[in-house]
Design a protein around this motif. Structure first.
Motif, PDB file in Angstrom:
ATOM      1  N   ILE A  15       0.788  -1.441   0.250  1.00 53.81           N
ATOM      2  CA  ILE A  15      -0.095  -0.187  -0.213  1.00 53.81           C
ATOM      3  C   ILE A  15       1.196   0.788   0.141  1.00 53.81           C
ATOM      4  O   ILE A  15       1.621   1.011   0.857  1.00 53.81           O
ATOM      5  CB  ILE A  15      -0.969   0.182   1.290  1.00 53.81           C
ATOM      6  N   VAL A  16       0.992   1.878  -1.395  1.00 55.29           N
ATOM      7  CA  VAL A  16       1.719   3.420  -0.432  1.00 55.29           C
ATOM      8  C   VAL A  16       0.556   4.389  -1.012  1.00 55.29           C
ATOM      9  O   VAL A  16      -0.007   4.527  -1.042  1.00 55.29           O
ATOM     10  CB  VAL A  16       1.999   3.186  -2.694  1.00 55.29           C
ATOM     11  N   ALA A  17       1.146   5.559  -0.349  1.00 55.74           N
ATOM     12  CA  ALA A  17       0.136   6.330   0.743  1.00 55.74           C
ATOM     13  C   ALA A  17       0.514   7.619  -0.797  1.00 55.74           C
ATOM     14  O   ALA A  17       1.973   7.766  -1.182  1.00 55.74           O
ATOM     15  CB  ALA A  17       0.489   6.892   1.453  1.00 55.74           C
ATOM     16  N   THR A  41      -2.123   3.990  -3.541  1.00 54.27           N
ATOM     17  CA  THR A  41      -2.558   2.378  -4.776  1.00 54.27           C
ATOM     18  C   THR A  41      -1.877   1.412  -3.992  1.00 54.27           C
ATOM     19  O   THR A  41      -1.337   0.987  -3.182  1.00 54.27           O
ATOM     20  CB  THR A  41      -1.449   3.316  -5.759  1.00 54.27           C
ATOM     21  N   THR A  42      -2.201   0.835  -4.833  1.00 50.59           N
ATOM     22  CA  THR A  42      -1.195  -0.637  -4.556  1.00 50.59           C
ATOM     23  C   THR A  42      -0.911  -1.255  -5.386  1.00 50.59           C
ATOM     24  O   THR A  42      -0.921  -0.619  -6.504  1.00 50.59           O
ATOM     25  CB  THR A  42      -3.082  -1.983  -4.239  1.00 50.59           C
ATOM     26  N   ILE A 101       3.140  10.641   5.329  1.00 49.88           N
ATOM     27  CA  ILE A 101       2.014   9.777   4.924  1.00 49.88           C
ATOM     28  C   ILE A 101       2.110   9.022   4.801  1.00 49.88           C
ATOM     29  O   ILE A 101       3.041   8.217   4.520  1.00 49.88           O
ATOM     30  CB  ILE A 101       1.666  10.245   3.381  1.00 49.88           C
ATOM     31  N   ALA A 102       1.265   8.591   6.147  1.00 48.04           N
ATOM     32  CA  ALA A 102       1.929   6.679   6.529  1.00 48.04           C
ATOM     33  C   ALA A 102       0.206   6.144   6.371  1.00 48.04           C
ATOM     34  O   ALA A 102      -0.326   6.097   6.736  1.00 48.04           O
ATOM     35  CB  ALA A 102       2.402   6.551   8.032  1.00 48.04           C
ATOM     36  N   PRO A 103       0.454   4.828   5.434  1.00 43.34           N
ATOM     37  CA  PRO A 103      -0.623   4.358   5.135  1.00 43.34           C
ATOM     38  C   PRO A 103      -0.726   3.561   6.551  1.00 43.34           C
ATOM     39  O   PRO A 103       0.430   2.609   6.570  1.00 43.34           O
ATOM     40  CB  PRO A 103      -0.770   3.305   4.066  1.00 43.34           C
ATOM     41  N   PHE A 104      -1.713   2.919   6.772  1.00 48.29           N
ATOM     42  CA  PHE A 104      -1.886   1.103   8.343  1.00 48.29           C
ATOM     43  C   PHE A 104      -2.220   0.425   7.956  1.00 48.29           C
ATOM     44  O   PHE A 104      -3.254   0.160   6.748  1.00 48.29           O
ATOM     45  CB  PHE A 104      -1.934   2.326   9.521  1.00 48.29           C
ATOM     46  N   HIS A 105      -2.501  -0.390   8.509  1.00 46.13           N
ATOM     47  CA  HIS A 105      -2.608  -2.190   7.755  1.00 46.13           C
ATOM     48  C   HIS A 105      -4.005  -2.340   8.086  1.00 46.13           C
ATOM     49  O   HIS A 105      -4.618  -3.120   7.962  1.00 46.13           O
ATOM     50  CB  HIS A 105      -1.733  -3.216   8.687  1.00 46.13           C
ATOM     51  N   THR A 106      -4.638  -0.875   8.705  1.00 47.19           N
ATOM     52  CA  THR A 106      -6.037  -0.998   8.090  1.00 47.19           C
ATOM     53  C   THR A 106      -6.997  -1.074   7.193  1.00 47.19           C
ATOM     54  O   THR A 106      -6.755  -0.053   6.923  1.00 47.19           O
ATOM     55  CB  THR A 106      -7.108  -0.294   9.680  1.00 47.19           C
TER      56      THR A 106
END
Length: 181
Positions: free
Chosen positions: A110-112, A131-132, A167-172
């Motif tokens: 997962i890329v923020a 984006t994935t 900017i951080a995506p989490f595993h949620t």
């Protein structure tokens, strides 16, 4: 013997079936892929050497883990052998032993997405700024939302500048069963 009146009776001789144990070979697949088993070579048997004229040509192999939609399962799925076909097998008691089908999890990154804001504003993420990799996931699955945070985006008093990796995506995640990845 003149002292005896001898009668003879025939006995019964029984030949019982010999035993063959057929075991499905263990196998591996990646989540989202259909697994087709090699029913000509996907098994072993004991005894490994059969008498002349006795052959095992194929064995039916099935597993609940074979469909592309089968989810990851700790310990894998049974591969069930059955219906051995060959020549001379009618003289054998055939026993079957299951193999294991393990499902490997594919990678999902997962890329923020990069973002901007003007000094003095707060920026709130709605969960779609990502984006994935890969873009197309198995079984037409799609990540629909990701919790994204950034201290700099939330704070209106953050100084002008470029904040790399802030900017951080989490595993949620929503939209997929994350256990499969």
């Amino acid at each position: 013997n003149p002292n005896y009146n001898v009668t003879t009776l025939n006995g019964t001789f029984k030949i019982y079936e010999a035993e063959i144990i057929i075991k499905a070979n263990d196998d591996i697949k990646k989540y989202g892929e259909e697994k087709t088993f090699d029913e000509l070579n996907g098994f072993t048997y004991e005894p490994s050497t059969l008498p002349n004229g006795v052959t095992i040509n194929s064995v039916t192999l099935t597993s609940d883990g074979a469909p592309a939609s089968a989810p990851y399962k700790e310990g894998g799925y049974d591969i069930v052998p059955s219906n051995a076909q060959g020549t001379g097998l009618n003289n054998y008691l055939i026993k079957y032993e299951n193999g294991k089908l393990l499902i490997n999890k594919p990678n999902l990154t997962i890329v923020a997405n990069d973002a901007t804001k003007a000094y003095g504003e707060e920026l709130t993420f709605n969960g779609t700024e990502f984006t994935t990799i890969p873009e197309v996931l198995p079984n037409n699955e799609k990540v629909t939302s990701v919790v994204i945070t950034s201290n700099e985006a939330l704070d209106a008093d953050t100084d002008v500048g470029v904040y790399t990796n802030s900017i951080a995506p989490f595993h949620t995640l929503t939209g997929i069963n994350t256990n499969n990845y």
